[in-house]
Design a protein around this motif. Structure first.
Motif, PDB file in Angstrom:
ATOM      1  N   ALA A   1       0.815  -1.222   0.000  1.00 38.94           N
ATOM      2  CA  ALA A   1       0.000   0.000   0.000  1.00 38.94           C
ATOM      3  C   ALA A   1       0.849   1.272   0.000  1.00 38.94           C
ATOM      4  N   VAL A   2       2.156   1.118   0.009  1.00 37.53           N
ATOM      5  CA  VAL A   2       3.012   2.312   0.109  1.00 37.53           C
ATOM      6  C   VAL A   2       2.910   3.196  -1.133  1.00 37.53           C
ATOM      7  N   GLY A   3       3.078   4.480  -0.932  1.00 38.48           N
ATOM      8  CA  GLY A   3       2.970   5.415  -2.054  1.00 38.48           C
ATOM      9  C   GLY A   3       4.249   6.200  -2.241  1.00 38.48           C
ATOM     10  N   GLU A   4       5.375   5.603  -1.862  1.00 37.18           N
ATOM     11  CA  GLU A   4       6.633   6.363  -1.987  1.00 37.18           C
ATOM     12  C   GLU A   4       7.779   5.432  -2.349  1.00 37.18           C
ATOM     13  N   PRO A   5       8.800   5.966  -3.044  1.00 33.54           N
ATOM     14  CA  PRO A   5       9.948   5.135  -3.413  1.00 33.54           C
ATOM     15  C   PRO A   5      10.621   4.574  -2.170  1.00 33.54           C
ATOM     16  N   ASP A   6      11.141   3.344  -2.289  1.00 31.16           N
ATOM     17  CA  ASP A   6      11.827   2.729  -1.142  1.00 31.16           C
ATOM     18  C   ASP A   6      13.334   2.988  -1.214  1.00 31.16           C
ATOM     19  N   PHE A   7      13.733   4.044  -1.898  1.00 30.08           N
ATOM     20  CA  PHE A   7      15.149   4.411  -1.996  1.00 30.08           C
ATOM     21  C   PHE A   7      15.439   5.563  -1.034  1.00 30.08           C
ATOM     22  N   ASP A   8      16.727   5.723  -0.700  1.00 24.41           N
ATOM     23  CA  ASP A   8      17.092   6.864   0.145  1.00 24.41           C
ATOM     24  C   ASP A   8      17.190   8.132  -0.705  1.00 24.41           C
ATOM     25  N   THR A   9      16.930   9.260  -0.089  1.00 25.65           N
ATOM     26  CA  THR A   9      17.201  10.539  -0.752  1.00 25.65           C
ATOM     27  C   THR A   9      18.693  10.575  -1.102  1.00 25.65           C
TER      28      THR A   9
ATOM     29  N   ALA B   1       5.406   5.101 -13.334  1.00 18.99           N
ATOM     30  CA  ALA B   1       5.083   5.198 -11.895  1.00 18.99           C
ATOM     31  C   ALA B   1       5.454   3.888 -11.191  1.00 18.99           C
ATOM     32  N   PHE B   2       4.898   3.612 -10.024  1.00 16.29           N
ATOM     33  CA  PHE B   2       5.292   2.358  -9.362  1.00 16.29           C
ATOM     34  C   PHE B   2       4.091   1.639  -8.742  1.00 16.29           C
ATOM     35  N   TYR B   3       3.014   1.581  -9.563  1.00 14.24           N
ATOM     36  CA  TYR B   3       1.804   0.908  -9.113  1.00 14.24           C
ATOM     37  C   TYR B   3       1.248   0.018 -10.219  1.00 14.24           C
TER      38      TYR B   3
ATOM     39  N   ALA C   1      -3.811 -12.955   4.899  1.00 12.80           N
ATOM     40  CA  ALA C   1      -2.498 -13.146   4.270  1.00 12.80           C
ATOM     41  C   ALA C   1      -1.465 -12.134   4.771  1.00 12.80           C
ATOM     42  N   ASN C   2      -1.898 -11.221   5.639  1.00 11.22           N
ATOM     43  CA  ASN C   2      -1.007 -10.149   6.121  1.00 11.22           C
ATOM     44  C   ASN C   2      -0.342  -9.399   4.975  1.00 11.22           C
ATOM     45  N   VAL C   3      -1.166  -9.106   3.985  1.00  8.77           N
ATOM     46  CA  VAL C   3      -0.711  -8.334   2.829  1.00  8.77           C
ATOM     47  C   VAL C   3      -1.582  -7.078   2.754  1.00  8.77           C
ATOM     48  N   ALA C   4      -0.949  -5.908   2.754  1.00  6.55           N
ATOM     49  CA  ALA C   4      -1.715  -4.656   2.673  1.00  6.55           C
ATOM     50  C   ALA C   4      -1.787  -4.193   1.220  1.00  6.55           C
ATOM     51  N   VAL C   5      -3.011  -3.976   0.735  1.00 11.48           N
ATOM     52  CA  VAL C   5      -3.218  -3.377  -0.592  1.00 11.48           C
ATOM     53  C   VAL C   5      -4.262  -2.276  -0.411  1.00 11.48           C
ATOM     54  N   VAL C   6      -4.415  -1.429  -1.428  1.00  9.72           N
ATOM     55  CA  VAL C   6      -5.428  -0.377  -1.303  1.00  9.72           C
ATOM     56  C   VAL C   6      -6.646  -0.752  -2.152  1.00  9.72           C
ATOM     57  N   PRO C   7      -7.851  -0.699  -1.594  1.00  8.74           N
ATOM     58  CA  PRO C   7      -9.043  -1.030  -2.386  1.00  8.74           C
ATOM     59  C   PRO C   7      -9.213  -0.081  -3.565  1.00  8.74           C
ATOM     60  N   GLY C   8      -9.594  -0.650  -4.713  1.00 11.01           N
ATOM     61  CA  GLY C   8      -9.761   0.170  -5.916  1.00 11.01           C
ATOM     62  C   GLY C   8     -10.846   1.219  -5.777  1.00 11.01           C
ATOM     63  N   SER C   9     -11.814   0.992  -4.892  1.00 14.66           N
ATOM     64  CA  SER C   9     -12.906   1.969  -4.751  1.00 14.66           C
ATOM     65  C   SER C   9     -12.361   3.349  -4.380  1.00 14.66           C
ATOM     66  N   ALA C  10     -11.230   3.386  -3.679  1.00 14.86           N
ATOM     67  CA  ALA C  10     -10.635   4.682  -3.318  1.00 14.86           C
ATOM     68  C   ALA C  10     -10.187   5.457  -4.556  1.00 14.86           C
ATOM     69  N   PHE C  11      -9.977   4.714  -5.667  1.00 16.31           N
ATOM     70  CA  PHE C  11      -9.508   5.347  -6.908  1.00 16.31           C
ATOM     71  C   PHE C  11     -10.625   5.391  -7.952  1.00 16.31           C
ATOM     72  N   GLY C  12     -11.857   5.097  -7.499  1.00 14.64           N
ATOM     73  CA  GLY C  12     -12.989   5.172  -8.417  1.00 14.64           C
ATOM     74  C   GLY C  12     -13.179   3.942  -9.277  1.00 14.64           C
TER      75      GLY C  12
ATOM     76  N   ILE D   1      -7.693  -3.689  -7.145  1.00 10.98           N
ATOM     77  CA  ILE D   1      -6.940  -3.288  -5.957  1.00 10.98           C
ATOM     78  C   ILE D   1      -5.626  -2.658  -6.454  1.00 10.98           C
ATOM     79  N   ARG D   2      -5.041  -1.765  -5.653  1.00 10.39           N
ATOM     80  CA  ARG D   2      -3.774  -1.166  -6.081  1.00 10.39           C
ATOM     81  C   ARG D   2      -2.617  -1.761  -5.316  1.00 10.39           C
ATOM     82  N   LEU D   3      -1.606  -2.172  -6.085  1.00  9.65           N
ATOM     83  CA  LEU D   3      -0.380  -2.704  -5.483  1.00  9.65           C
ATOM     84  C   LEU D   3       0.790  -1.799  -5.872  1.00  9.65           C
ATOM     85  N   SER D   4       1.533  -1.351  -4.886  1.00 16.49           N
ATOM     86  CA  SER D   4       2.747  -0.583  -5.185  1.00 16.49           C
ATOM     87  C   SER D   4       3.901  -1.562  -5.346  1.00 16.49           C
ATOM     88  N   PHE D   5       4.834  -1.260  -6.269  1.00 17.23           N
ATOM     89  CA  PHE D   5       6.025  -2.105  -6.301  1.00 17.23           C
ATOM     90  C   PHE D   5       7.261  -1.368  -5.798  1.00 17.23           C
ATOM     91  N   ALA D   6       7.040  -0.430  -4.887  1.00 19.31           N
ATOM     92  CA  ALA D   6       8.162   0.204  -4.185  1.00 19.31           C
ATOM     93  C   ALA D   6       8.540  -0.656  -2.981  1.00 19.31           C
TER      94      ALA D   6
END
Ligand SMILES: Cc1ncc(COP(=O)(O)O)c(C=O)c1O
Length: 398
Positions: A36-44, A322-324, A356-367, A372-377
């Motif tokens: 469910a993350v919305g940000e890169p998993d890299f360091d600044t 992007a990364f979704y 499954a202890n997997v967090a995803v974001v429900p698609g309804s939030a995006f209309g 479902i939305r999966l980030s690959f960060a």
């Protein structure tokens, strides 16, 4: 206590609440894979952090001009010139506390009550809510899986009325990764040229994360007559792994930028002074970190989409940036676990986190409730583990 009536029309951010749930489980010691993350998993990048340290040493810690320091505004103009091939002057730039804040300021600056804003769905969660907060009317236009979830000229033409003030384009998109190429934008601009009262908010914040050798393009680049009615939204957040620094930009016609600066002047004032100096280092410094990050996202994307498509019943458009990813899992709706039926994307997200202890974001939030939305960060290990869990969980639904 009675709260503002305006707020009754607004939902809290679904992405932030799923993230909070995943973090809570982690604190309890559960090994959650968080898609469910919305940000890169890299360091600044190190040179950016160094610039912030230097800014502190130089005591650059006071208020700055409301719309940003001149050095940063010039750096934005140079960066846009090099990347877009478009020429802007610093008076066309507003520096805000992230791309989100820049969008909000612009909407506040241009919307009157009842003004319609065309938002192609699936959309980024905050667009309709921000429009509602500004007393505008979000006009949601459903885009098809078969068209890679992109707005077509016919859909755009159909949605425009006398009250349309704005259309929001987000390429590459959060949540689908869809990207408008030059030909597609030319067709959309042909429609817009028939309706000169419509302005475009071009949310370009994923512009640097493009796959398959795609070349960057937006509406103003395909037709410079669009310049007086295009507002570009940019940020250092995603491009330079700087989500926490909160620096974003609105770039466009001076009249709109000046009005948006007035909104900012009476709400937040300038964004963080130190972060502004760091942003200059990001925009002017070595850009190899950007390409490296985009390449890594592209590799992960290929793996993720391939794995998702191997699960019978899952359909997934291939992201172009992007990364979704935004897989359609509606084939599983109506199926059961422990006697409970999964009926929609919220219940699917609940099932995946609970079982499954997997967090995803429900698609309804995006209309779009089918997805479902999966980030690959995420790290490769987490990606693999998370996809194994999703695979098992979906196959367990009967
Ligand atoms: C499409 C889109 N626009 C804008 C933003 C806001 O970015 P920032 O963190 O710079 O406020 C996001 C963040 O997720 C986004 O996905």
């Amino acid at each position: 206590m009675e709260l503002s009536k305006r707020l009754a029309r607004v939902q809290p951010s679904a992405t932030l609440s799923i993230n909070a749930k995943a973090q809570q489980l982690r604190r309890e010691g559960v090994r959650v894979v968080n898609f469910a993350v919305g940000e890169p998993d890299f360091d600044t990048p190190a040179h950016v952090k160094q610039a912030a340290v230097q800014a502190l040493h130089f005591d650059r810690t006071r208020y700055t001009p409301v719309s940003g320091i001149p050095e940063l505004k010039q750096a934005v103009c140079d960066w846009i010139r090099d990347f877009y091939g478009l020429n802007y002057s610093p008076s066309s730039v507003l520096v805000s506390c992230g791309g989100k804040h820049a969008i909000y300021n612009v909407l506040q600056a241009i919307l009157n009550p009842g003004d319609e804003v065309i938002i192609p769905a699936p959309y980024w969660v905050s667009y309709p809510e921000m429009v509602a907060l500004c007393d505008g009317v979000p006009v949601i236009v459903d885009c098809d899986f078969e068209k890679d979830y992109k707005l077509t000229p016919a859909l755009l033409e159909n949605a425009i009325t006398d009250k349309t003030r704005l259309v929001i384009l987000n390429s590459p998109s959060n949540p689908t990764g869809c990207y408008y190429d030059r030909d597609e934008l030319v067709e959309l601009v042909a429609v817009l040229n028939k309706h000169p009262h419509v302005t475009v908010l071009s949310d370009d914040i994923y512009s640097h994360i493009l796959f398959n050798n795609r070349k960057w393009v937006n509406v103003a680049m395909v037709d410079e007559t669009m310049l007086p009615r295009t507002v570009i939204i940019q940020a250092v957040s995603k491009t330079y792994a700087m989500t926490g620094w909160r620096i974003g930009f609105a770039v466009g016609p001076e009249e709109i930028i000046s009005a948006a600066s007035t909104v900012q002047s009476q709400s937040t004032s300038n964004p963080c002074s130190i972060a502004q100096w760091a942003a200059i280092a990001a925009l002017r410094g070595d850009q190899t970190c950007v390409a490296r990050m985009a390449e890594e996202f592209e590799n992960r994307c290929q793996y993720l989409v391939e794995r998702l498509r191997q699960i019978p019943g899952v359909k997934c458009v291939e992201p172009q940036g992007a990364f979704y990813a935004f897989p359609d899992v509606s084939a599983f709706y109506g199926k059961k676990y422990d006697g409970i039926v999964v009926r929609n994307s919220v219940e699917m997200a609940e099932y995946l986190i609970d079982k499954a202890n997997v967090a995803v974001v429900p698609g309804s939030a995006f209309g779009n409730d089918r997805c479902i939305r999966l980030s690959f960060a995420l790290s490769w290990n987490e990606l693999e583990e998370g996809l194994n869990r999703i695979d098992t969980a979906l196959k367990a639904l009967r």
